[in-house]
Motif scaffolding. Structure first.
Motif, PDB file in Angstrom:
ATOM      1  N   GLY A   1      65.466  42.783   6.733  1.00 36.31           N
ATOM      2  CA  GLY A   1      65.346  42.667   5.308  1.00 36.31           C
ATOM      3  C   GLY A   1      66.636  43.177   4.537  1.00 36.31           C
ATOM      4  O   GLY A   1      66.757  42.966   3.326  1.00 36.31           O
ATOM      5  N   ALA A   2      67.440  43.613   5.265  1.00 28.82           N
ATOM      6  CA  ALA A   2      68.764  44.169   4.683  1.00 28.82           C
ATOM      7  C   ALA A   2      69.812  43.025   4.877  1.00 28.82           C
ATOM      8  O   ALA A   2      71.040  43.262   4.543  1.00 28.82           O
ATOM      9  N   GLY A   3      69.468  42.049   5.528  1.00 30.39           N
ATOM     10  CA  GLY A   3      70.229  40.802   5.483  1.00 30.39           C
ATOM     11  C   GLY A   3      71.188  40.485   6.690  1.00 30.39           C
ATOM     12  O   GLY A   3      71.972  39.651   6.892  1.00 30.39           O
ATOM     13  N   TYR A   4      70.784  41.492   7.520  1.00 30.58           N
ATOM     14  CA  TYR A   4      71.221  41.300   9.062  1.00 30.58           C
ATOM     15  C   TYR A   4      70.686  40.089   9.588  1.00 30.58           C
ATOM     16  O   TYR A   4      69.601  39.714   9.518  1.00 30.58           O
ATOM     17  N   GLY A   5      71.678  39.353  10.380  1.00 33.62           N
ATOM     18  CA  GLY A   5      71.244  38.110  11.229  1.00 33.62           C
ATOM     19  C   GLY A   5      69.961  38.426  12.039  1.00 33.62           C
ATOM     20  O   GLY A   5      70.189  39.659  12.649  1.00 33.62           O
ATOM     21  N   VAL A   6      69.645  37.473  12.543  1.00 28.36           N
ATOM     22  CA  VAL A   6      68.533  37.450  13.723  1.00 28.36           C
ATOM     23  C   VAL A   6      68.959  36.702  14.640  1.00 28.36           C
ATOM     24  O   VAL A   6      69.193  35.567  14.523  1.00 28.36           O
ATOM     25  N   PHE A   7      68.831  37.123  15.994  1.00 25.79           N
ATOM     26  CA  PHE A   7      69.181  36.257  17.340  1.00 25.79           C
ATOM     27  C   PHE A   7      67.987  36.346  18.038  1.00 25.79           C
ATOM     28  O   PHE A   7      67.260  37.275  18.062  1.00 25.79           O
TER      29      PHE A   7
END
Lengths: 119, 112
Positions: free
Chosen positions: B30-36
């Motif tokens: 939710g903080a905008g970090y990418g998901v791998f």
């Protein structure tokens, strides 16, 4: 071809020390972070932290801070994970993986090193 | 208890579509970090499957796709094949853990 080749399986006793290695090839070793990931038997992946070989900047997961030490030798493009005093709970598979920059993916992984700690 | 929550298992018949969810919070996804997303075949090292929310490395079939919304992400696999049977992990970063990488607990995909 990018490769990360890890050292072989280890069987150690509680209290012993250990250093396992991860040798990178096929890319500019010093400009990629090398991460370490633990997988305990039958369990999921746990990020331990990482090291930047160019200046040995290290970042440890709070869960592993003080429990292990990362190091790197750029002359032989090798990163290391070290324990000073192993515990039975350190038993598991340990993977190294490379990452280009902060928040980039771990795009290449080593084959893993199985560490067994048993009396 | 992983910071990112995944269902322990999913299953599907060959040719079907399955989806694997990855639920986080405002301090990670939710903080905008990418998901791998990573695939781990039995007895092997994890392999990068998806990066930058929905990009596939060379060699990964387009049957694999991902999406992200708010604090959650999901991996979809269409045209399920027997060789897709594996463990799947999502991964992101977390501000409350000093920017540490975090993994989901993993999901075992069984191809019936």
């Amino acid at each position: 071809e990018v490769q990360l080749v890890q050292s072989g399986a280890e069987l150690k006793k509680p209290g012993e020390s250990l250093k396992i290695s991860c040798q990178g090839s096929g890319y500019n070793f010093k400009t990629y972070w090398v991460a370490w990931v633990r997988q305990m038997p039958g369990k999921g992946l746990e990020w331990m932290g990482l090291i930047y070989p160019a200046d040995s900047d290290t970042r440890y997961s709070p869960s592993f801070q003080g429990q292990v030490t990362f190091s790197a030798d750029m002359s032989i493009t090798t990163a290391y994970l070290q324990w000073d005093s192993l515990k039975a709970s350190d038993t598991g598979m340990y993977y190294c993986a490379r990452r280009a920059s902060v928040h980039d993916p771990f795009d290449y992984w080593g084959q893993g090193t199985l560490v067994t700690v048993s009396s | 208890q992983s910071v990112l929550s995944q269902p322990p298992s999913v299953s599907g018949a060959p040719g079907q579509r399955v989806s694997i969810s990855c639920t986080g919070s405002s301090s990670n996804i939710g903080a905008g970090y990418g998901v791998f997303w990573f695939q781990q075949l039995p007895g092997t090292a994890p392999k990068l499957l998806i990066y930058g929310d929905n990009n596939r490395p060379s060699g990964v079939p387009d049957r694999f796709s991902a999406s992200k919304s708010g604090s959650s992400a999901s991996l979809a696999i269409t045209g399920l094949q027997p060789e897709d049977e594996a463990d799947y992990y999502c991964q992101s970063y977390d501000t409350s853990l000093r920017g540490s990488a975090i993994f989901g607990g993993g999901t075992k995909l069984t191809v019936l």
